[in-house]
Design a protein around this motif. Sequence first.
Motif, PDB file in Angstrom:
ATOM      1  N   GLY A 164      17.341   9.864   9.592  1.00 53.84           N
ATOM      2  CA  GLY A 164      15.910  10.064   9.365  1.00 53.84           C
ATOM      3  C   GLY A 164      15.107   8.812   9.652  1.00 53.84           C
ATOM      4  N   ALA A 165      15.689   7.653   9.332  1.00 51.10           N
ATOM      5  CA  ALA A 165      15.007   6.390   9.645  1.00 51.10           C
ATOM      6  C   ALA A 165      14.880   6.214  11.156  1.00 51.10           C
ATOM      7  CB  ALA A 165      15.778   5.214   9.033  1.00 51.10           C
ATOM      8  N   CYS A 166      15.896   6.670  11.896  1.00 57.62           N
ATOM      9  CA  CYS A 166      15.826   6.617  13.368  1.00 57.62           C
ATOM     10  C   CYS A 166      14.711   7.520  13.887  1.00 57.62           C
ATOM     11  CB  CYS A 166      17.160   7.043  13.971  1.00 57.62           C
ATOM     12  SG  CYS A 166      18.516   5.891  13.665  1.00 57.62           S
ATOM     13  N   GLN A 167      14.459   8.612  13.157  1.00 57.58           N
ATOM     14  CA  GLN A 167      13.412   9.538  13.570  1.00 57.58           C
ATOM     15  C   GLN A 167      12.030   8.889  13.507  1.00 57.58           C
ATOM     16  OE1 GLN A 167      12.911  14.247  13.119  1.00 57.58           O
ATOM     17  NE2 GLN A 167      12.798  13.187  11.176  1.00 57.58           N
ATOM     18  N   VAL A 168      11.875   7.891  12.651  1.00 56.89           N
ATOM     19  CA  VAL A 168      10.613   7.151  12.566  1.00 56.89           C
ATOM     20  C   VAL A 168      10.283   6.517  13.908  1.00 56.89           C
ATOM     21  CG1 VAL A 168       9.435   5.200  11.479  1.00 56.89           C
ATOM     22  CG2 VAL A 168      10.861   6.722  10.088  1.00 56.89           C
ATOM     23  N   LEU A 169      11.322   6.064  14.621  1.00 59.23           N
ATOM     24  CA  LEU A 169      11.111   5.436  15.923  1.00 59.23           C
ATOM     25  C   LEU A 169      10.429   6.388  16.899  1.00 59.23           C
ATOM     26  CD1 LEU A 169      14.612   3.722  16.312  1.00 59.23           C
ATOM     27  CD2 LEU A 169      12.456   2.629  15.617  1.00 59.23           C
ATOM     28  N   ALA A 170      10.668   7.695  16.707  1.00 56.98           N
ATOM     29  CA  ALA A 170      10.109   8.701  17.613  1.00 56.98           C
ATOM     30  C   ALA A 170       8.606   8.867  17.442  1.00 56.98           C
ATOM     31  CB  ALA A 170      10.805  10.046  17.410  1.00 56.98           C
ATOM     32  N   LEU A 171       8.021   8.235  16.420  1.00 54.12           N
ATOM     33  CA  LEU A 171       6.568   8.268  16.284  1.00 54.12           C
ATOM     34  C   LEU A 171       5.897   7.489  17.414  1.00 54.12           C
ATOM     35  CD1 LEU A 171       6.289   7.741  12.411  1.00 54.12           C
ATOM     36  CD2 LEU A 171       5.930   9.868  13.675  1.00 54.12           C
ATOM     37  N   VAL A 172       6.649   6.587  18.031  1.00 50.49           N
ATOM     38  CA  VAL A 172       6.139   5.873  19.204  1.00 50.49           C
ATOM     39  C   VAL A 172       6.314   6.774  20.420  1.00 50.49           C
ATOM     40  CG1 VAL A 172       6.396   3.849  20.676  1.00 50.49           C
ATOM     41  CG2 VAL A 172       6.749   3.648  18.209  1.00 50.49           C
ATOM     42  N   PRO A 173       5.248   7.143  21.114  1.00 51.08           N
ATOM     43  CA  PRO A 173       5.335   8.074  22.242  1.00 51.08           C
ATOM     44  C   PRO A 173       6.330   7.619  23.310  1.00 51.08           C
ATOM     45  CG  PRO A 173       3.042   7.677  21.650  1.00 51.08           C
ATOM     46  CD  PRO A 173       3.862   6.701  20.869  1.00 51.08           C
ATOM     47  N   GLY A 174       7.084   8.587  23.822  1.00 52.20           N
ATOM     48  CA  GLY A 174       8.059   8.303  24.864  1.00 52.20           C
ATOM     49  C   GLY A 174       9.461   8.101  24.350  1.00 52.20           C
ATOM     50  N   THR A 175       9.594   7.910  23.024  1.00 55.52           N
ATOM     51  CA  THR A 175      10.913   7.675  22.455  1.00 55.52           C
ATOM     52  C   THR A 175      11.773   8.932  22.518  1.00 55.52           C
ATOM     53  OG1 THR A 175      10.055   5.992  20.959  1.00 55.52           O
ATOM     54  CG2 THR A 175      12.154   7.000  20.364  1.00 55.52           C
ATOM     55  N   SER A 176      11.201  10.083  22.177  1.00 58.52           N
ATOM     56  CA  SER A 176      11.888  11.371  22.069  1.00 58.52           C
ATOM     57  C   SER A 176      12.488  11.522  20.674  1.00 58.52           C
ATOM     58  CB  SER A 176      12.983  11.548  23.121  1.00 58.52           C
ATOM     59  OG  SER A 176      13.779  12.688  22.848  1.00 58.52           O
ATOM     60  N   ARG A 177      11.979  12.509  19.939  1.00 64.59           N
ATOM     61  CA  ARG A 177      12.489  12.766  18.594  1.00 64.59           C
ATOM     62  C   ARG A 177      13.972  13.099  18.625  1.00 64.59           C
ATOM     63  NH1 ARG A 177      14.286  16.262  15.642  1.00 64.59           N
ATOM     64  NH2 ARG A 177      14.216  17.694  17.387  1.00 64.59           N
ATOM     65  N   SER A 178      14.352  14.003  19.520  1.00 64.97           N
ATOM     66  CA  SER A 178      15.770  14.366  19.617  1.00 64.97           C
ATOM     67  C   SER A 178      16.592  13.175  20.108  1.00 64.97           C
ATOM     68  CB  SER A 178      15.955  15.565  20.552  1.00 64.97           C
ATOM     69  OG  SER A 178      15.514  15.278  21.859  1.00 64.97           O
ATOM     70  N   GLY A 179      16.028  12.391  21.034  1.00 67.18           N
ATOM     71  CA  GLY A 179      16.745  11.233  21.550  1.00 67.18           C
ATOM     72  C   GLY A 179      17.042  10.209  20.470  1.00 67.18           C
ATOM     73  N   ALA A 180      16.033   9.897  19.642  1.00 65.52           N
ATOM     74  CA  ALA A 180      16.204   8.893  18.591  1.00 65.52           C
ATOM     75  C   ALA A 180      17.208   9.344  17.539  1.00 65.52           C
ATOM     76  CB  ALA A 180      14.851   8.594  17.940  1.00 65.52           C
ATOM     77  N   THR A 181      17.108  10.603  17.121  1.00 59.78           N
ATOM     78  CA  THR A 181      18.005  11.090  16.067  1.00 59.78           C
ATOM     79  C   THR A 181      19.436  11.286  16.573  1.00 59.78           C
ATOM     80  OG1 THR A 181      17.195  13.333  16.539  1.00 59.78           O
ATOM     81  CG2 THR A 181      16.199  12.175  14.683  1.00 59.78           C
ATOM     82  N   ILE A 182      19.582  11.774  17.792  1.00 56.45           N
ATOM     83  CA  ILE A 182      20.922  11.934  18.359  1.00 56.45           C
ATOM     84  C   ILE A 182      21.571  10.575  18.558  1.00 56.45           C
ATOM     85  CG2 ILE A 182      22.205  12.616  20.424  1.00 56.45           C
ATOM     86  CD1 ILE A 182      20.276  14.989  20.703  1.00 56.45           C
ATOM     87  N   LEU A 183      20.816   9.634  19.098  1.00 60.61           N
ATOM     88  CA  LEU A 183      21.328   8.285  19.319  1.00 60.61           C
ATOM     89  C   LEU A 183      21.775   7.664  17.999  1.00 60.61           C
ATOM     90  CD1 LEU A 183      21.561   6.341  21.801  1.00 60.61           C
ATOM     91  CD2 LEU A 183      19.420   5.321  21.031  1.00 60.61           C
ATOM     92  N   GLY A 184      20.934   7.801  16.972  1.00 59.12           N
ATOM     93  CA  GLY A 184      21.276   7.248  15.663  1.00 59.12           C
ATOM     94  C   GLY A 184      22.499   7.903  15.053  1.00 59.12           C
ATOM     95  N   ALA A 185      22.582   9.232  15.166  1.00 60.21           N
ATOM     96  CA  ALA A 185      23.713   9.957  14.580  1.00 60.21           C
ATOM     97  C   ALA A 185      25.022   9.604  15.271  1.00 60.21           C
ATOM     98  CB  ALA A 185      23.460  11.460  14.666  1.00 60.21           C
ATOM     99  N   VAL A 186      25.015   9.519  16.600  1.00 63.85           N
ATOM    100  CA  VAL A 186      26.224   9.156  17.340  1.00 63.85           C
ATOM    101  C   VAL A 186      26.631   7.724  17.003  1.00 63.85           C
ATOM    102  CG1 VAL A 186      27.185   8.737  19.641  1.00 63.85           C
ATOM    103  CG2 VAL A 186      25.827  10.795  19.211  1.00 63.85           C
ATOM    104  N   PHE A 187      25.671   6.817  16.889  1.00 63.82           N
ATOM    105  CA  PHE A 187      25.965   5.434  16.529  1.00 63.82           C
ATOM    106  C   PHE A 187      26.623   5.356  15.152  1.00 63.82           C
ATOM    107  CE2 PHE A 187      24.836   1.332  14.636  1.00 63.82           C
ATOM    108  CZ  PHE A 187      25.302   0.463  15.609  1.00 63.82           C
ATOM    109  N   LEU A 188      26.219   6.249  14.243  1.00 65.53           N
ATOM    110  CA  LEU A 188      26.783   6.260  12.891  1.00 65.53           C
ATOM    111  C   LEU A 188      28.140   6.950  12.826  1.00 65.53           C
ATOM    112  CD1 LEU A 188      23.526   7.079  10.892  1.00 65.53           C
ATOM    113  CD2 LEU A 188      24.798   4.924  10.842  1.00 65.53           C
ATOM    114  N   GLY A 189      28.584   7.516  13.953  1.00 58.97           N
ATOM    115  CA  GLY A 189      29.922   8.105  13.980  1.00 58.97           C
ATOM    116  C   GLY A 189      29.964   9.608  14.122  1.00 58.97           C
TER     117      GLY A 189
END
Length: 268
Positions: free
Chosen positions: A154-179
């Motif tokens: 969810g904290a990674c999803q905050v990054l998606a508030l910046v345009p161009g980040t991609s909500r799905s991109g930020a959360t997927i990236l964060g989740a995969v990084f966490l294992g």
Amino acid sequence: MEFIKAILYGIIQGITEWLPISSTGHMILFEEFAPLGLGDAFRSVFLVVIQLGSILAVVVLFFHKLNPFSPRKNKEERRETWSLWGKVLVAVIPAGIIGVVFNDEIDRLFFRPQVVAATLILYGVLFILLERRKRKPTIRSFHELGYREALLIGACQVLALVPGTSRSGATILGAVFLGSSRVVASEFSFFLAIPVMLGASLLKLAEAGGGFSTLEWSVLIMGAVTAFIVSIFAIRFLLGFIKRNDFTAFGYYRIVLGLLVLLYFSLR
């Protein structure tokens, strides 16, 4: 012509909302060539509310998994479903708070082509680097996804508030990084969209007061229906794709798109 534009916007929304390639980057480019001709006020509402169609696609595709009252589930399965919803709600807290408090300020500071291009390229590079790590996932089911991991995603999803980040991109990236496995990461990202996008859409409608003309309502519904249909195919495609491939291709796509956005607005 506005109906045709609504369909095209719905197609773009349905594809780019779920693939980690940034719906904002695509919308910015498309708006340059086919802007809606119904006024800026309606346009801002339209671009948010057509997301309702995308949300409905997630609900339809994952209804059984998300339904804690399903008669086909035993007691333990219902408990797991309630736990999944608890993790989703925990994960939306950071973006919900930051988004409500700083939404206007974020748009004022970051909603510009250069920022969109930079975030497209940055997260494209991160996707490529992440996949090169080749770390074996430790979270292969939602049962193994804890509340701590949910909050960090969810904290990674905050990054998606910046345009161009991609909500799905930020959360997927964060989740995969966490294992998380790619499937768990993608599905959890889908589920996070339900309260986030539903809340944003209803808030926009409330702010607008619903005072639209018959044409505007028709265009809005057309866009949402199109987004729903296309989202069904986009979600199925992504889940099928990541079972055989990783996210590297999306990383390269983001970099190319970011360079195109930067080049176009530099030369315009």
